[in-house]
Design an enzyme around this catalytic site. Structure first.
Site, PDB file in Angstrom:
ATOM      1  N   ARG A  47      70.020  25.659  -1.481  1.00  0.00           N
ATOM      2  CA  ARG A  47      68.680  26.935  -1.754  1.00  0.00           C
ATOM      3  C   ARG A  47      67.889  26.194  -1.537  1.00  0.00           C
ATOM      4  NH1 ARG A  47      68.176  29.394  -6.335  1.00  0.00           N
ATOM      5  NH2 ARG A  47      70.321  28.669  -6.612  1.00  0.00           N
ATOM      6  N   TYR A  99      57.631  49.751  12.325  1.00  0.00           N
ATOM      7  CA  TYR A  99      58.489  49.256  12.561  1.00  0.00           C
ATOM      8  C   TYR A  99      59.781  49.816  11.671  1.00  0.00           C
ATOM      9  CZ  TYR A  99      63.109  46.936  12.683  1.00  0.00           C
ATOM     10  OH  TYR A  99      65.222  46.746  11.719  1.00  0.00           O
ATOM     11  N   ASP A 173      53.180  41.367  12.511  1.00  0.00           N
ATOM     12  CA  ASP A 173      54.447  41.196  12.863  1.00  0.00           C
ATOM     13  C   ASP A 173      54.363  40.916  14.300  1.00  0.00           C
ATOM     14  OD1 ASP A 173      56.966  41.663  13.621  1.00  0.00           O
ATOM     15  OD2 ASP A 173      57.361  43.261  12.011  1.00  0.00           O
ATOM     16  N   LYS A 198      64.853  37.440  17.651  1.00  0.00           N
ATOM     17  CA  LYS A 198      64.198  38.122  18.664  1.00  0.00           C
ATOM     18  C   LYS A 198      63.947  36.837  19.810  1.00  0.00           C
ATOM     19  CE  LYS A 198      64.515  41.613  16.434  1.00  0.00           C
ATOM     20  NZ  LYS A 198      66.155  43.021  16.251  1.00  0.00           N
TER      21      LYS A 198
HETATM   22  N1  PLP Z   1      59.710  43.254  12.947  1.00  0.00           N
HETATM   23  C1  PLP Z   1      60.002  43.852  14.479  1.00  0.00           C
HETATM   24  C2  PLP Z   1      58.807  44.387  15.495  1.00  0.00           C
HETATM   25  C3  PLP Z   1      61.790  44.105  14.806  1.00  0.00           C
HETATM   26  O1  PLP Z   1      61.586  44.725  15.679  1.00  0.00           O
HETATM   27  C4  PLP Z   1      62.343  43.103  13.733  1.00  0.00           C
HETATM   28  C5  PLP Z   1      63.998  44.195  14.079  1.00  0.00           C
HETATM   29  O2  PLP Z   1      64.082  44.551  15.843  1.00  0.00           O
HETATM   30  C6  PLP Z   1      62.016  43.400  12.532  1.00  0.00           C
HETATM   31  C7  PLP Z   1      60.922  43.011  12.211  1.00  0.00           C
HETATM   32  C8  PLP Z   1      63.495  43.416  11.530  1.00  0.00           C
HETATM   33  O3  PLP Z   1      64.132  42.027  11.799  1.00  0.00           O
HETATM   34  P1  PLP Z   1      65.649  41.524  11.445  1.00  0.00           P
HETATM   35  O4  PLP Z   1      66.196  42.333  12.159  1.00  0.00           O
HETATM   36  O5  PLP Z   1      65.724  39.618  11.645  1.00  0.00           O
HETATM   37  O6  PLP Z   1      65.750  42.002   9.680  1.00  0.00           O
END
Ligand code: PLP
Length: 374
Positions: A47, A99, A173, A198
């Site tokens: 961990r 998001y 992000d 992604k």
């Molecule tokens: N940031 C963006 C722009 C996203 O599109 C997403 C998920 O779709 C996330 C963060 C969150 O990621 P996760 O689904 O891996 O928690």
């Protein structure tokens, strides 16, 4: 070295025990101590740290040209760790079309934490400036944004935040842009996050997230504690899969971008389409900024059809090649009626479809949209 080379080599080494060229998956949860009680190879318990996570963290830090990265069990686990590092009474500024998962983290997970949040139009510097307060501690940027593809000027937000106070940390992000197309840290942003679920892993088969920093700061150190002691860690196999995806990331995202540009241009000229949101189109409001801070415009776009929710759902229903599913960044093209995923609180227009343009041939993607839009 160039980013393509770092994507293949950073963090990796030939396995000293076997000569294996591809790094083994180290499933062991625990590591042997020396007779003197030390951990001579630097690992004690999985961990806290393990060889596969360390390799992925080194590689992602290298792609952003810095030293420190932390990998988490999801993109939202990174957001959770950052928000958890704030004190009650602290103020966050986040984009008005952020998001939707971040709104849920701030509102539903940390609702009792006593944080103040302003959702501002980050593409409008005056709106952002007006949102700053003496207790602002975290400025959250997302560019291009999900799902409206709004583009925020990273250099301007970083500079204004610095001027507003030494206590403010900025985080971007960069999930849609990937560490290949955009480098927020070089624009002066303090930290970058990616949902590695992604493009970075790239095959829609592993959930993960990463936080990467330009310099030591208290929120990064608190996030490290949240990762190691709070335990929101990815498994060694998750890290191995993600790192395997990174090998091809630079080439995949260029192909995604080329395909998305073709699809966006096609949609733009279609009589059934009201608006296309893609920063690669010259009349997109963020095109100039995107052209300055991105090396290509990425594989994500959204479009609004003439009509209502039912019209948009009908287009998605008729698609044969585009798969109706959420998420993005994999080889398959996906189409999603975003408002119905986000639920009644959504700010996303009901006639909007979000598209993750995959790696199929663009002619086939366009042919599919052509029949779906009829
Ligand atoms: N940031 C963006 C722009 C996203 O599109 C997403 C998920 O779709 C996330 C963060 C969150 O990621 P996760 O689904 O891996 O928690």
């Amino acid at each position: 070295m160039k980013i393509e080379t770092r994507a293949v080599h950073a963090g990796r080494h030939i396995d000293p025990a076997t000569g294996a060229v591809t790094m083994p998956i180290h499933l062991s949860t625990t590591f042997e101590r020396s007779p003197a009680g030390e951990y001579p190879l630097g690992f004690s318990y999985s961990r806290e740290d393990n060889p596969n996570r360390r390799a992925l963290e080194e590689c992602l830090a290298s792609l952003e040209s810095v030293k420190a990265a932390l990998c988490f069990s999801s993109g939202l686990a990174v957001a959770t760790a950052l928000v958890q590092g704030l004190e009650p009474g602290d103020h966050i500024i986040a984009p008005d079309d952020v998001y939707w998962g971040l709104r849920k983290v701030i509102g539903e997970v940390f609702g009792k934490w006593g944080l103040e949040t302003t959702y501002a139009d980050m593409t409008d510097i005056d709106d952002f400036h007006a949102a700053l307060r003496p207790n602002t501690r975290l400025v959250w940027v997302e560019t291009p944004s999900n799902p409206l593809m709004k583009v925020t000027d990273l250099t301007a937000i970083a500079a204004l935040s610095r001027q507003a106070g030494a206590n403010i940390l900025t985080v971007c992000d960069g999930t849609f842009a990937t560490p290949i197309l955009q480098h927020p840290l070089e624009c002066g942003i303090d930290m970058v996050i990616h949902s590695t679920t992604k493009y970075i892993s790239g095959h829609s088969d592993v959930v993960g997230g990463a936080l990467i920093t330009r310099h030591d700061n208290y929120l990064f150190e608190r996030a490290r504690k949240s990762q190691r002691y709070g335990g929101s860690v990815p498994s060694p196999f998750d890290c191995w899969l993600t790192l395997r995806g990174v090998d091809t990331l630079p080439y995949r995202v260029r192909a995604h971008s080329e395909n998305a540009q073709r699809v966006a241009q096609y949609l733009k000229a279609h009589a059934a389409v009201e608006t296309v949101h893609y920063p690669g189109l010259p009349d997109h409001p963020g095109h100039k900024t995107a052209a300055r801070q991105m090396s290509a415009f990425g594989g994500m776009l959204s479009f609004q059809v003439h009509g209502d929710r039912e019209t948009a759902l009908g287009v998605a229903a008729r698609c044969r090649l585009f798969i109706r599913a959420t998420s993005l960044g994999g080889a398959h093209s996906l189409i999603e009626h975003r408002a119905s995923v986000e639920g009644p609180q959504t700010r996303t227009p009901q006639n909007l479809l979000r598209v993750s343009v995959g790696l199929e041939h663009p002619d086939d993607l366009i042919a599919d949209l052509e029949q779906a839009l009829q």
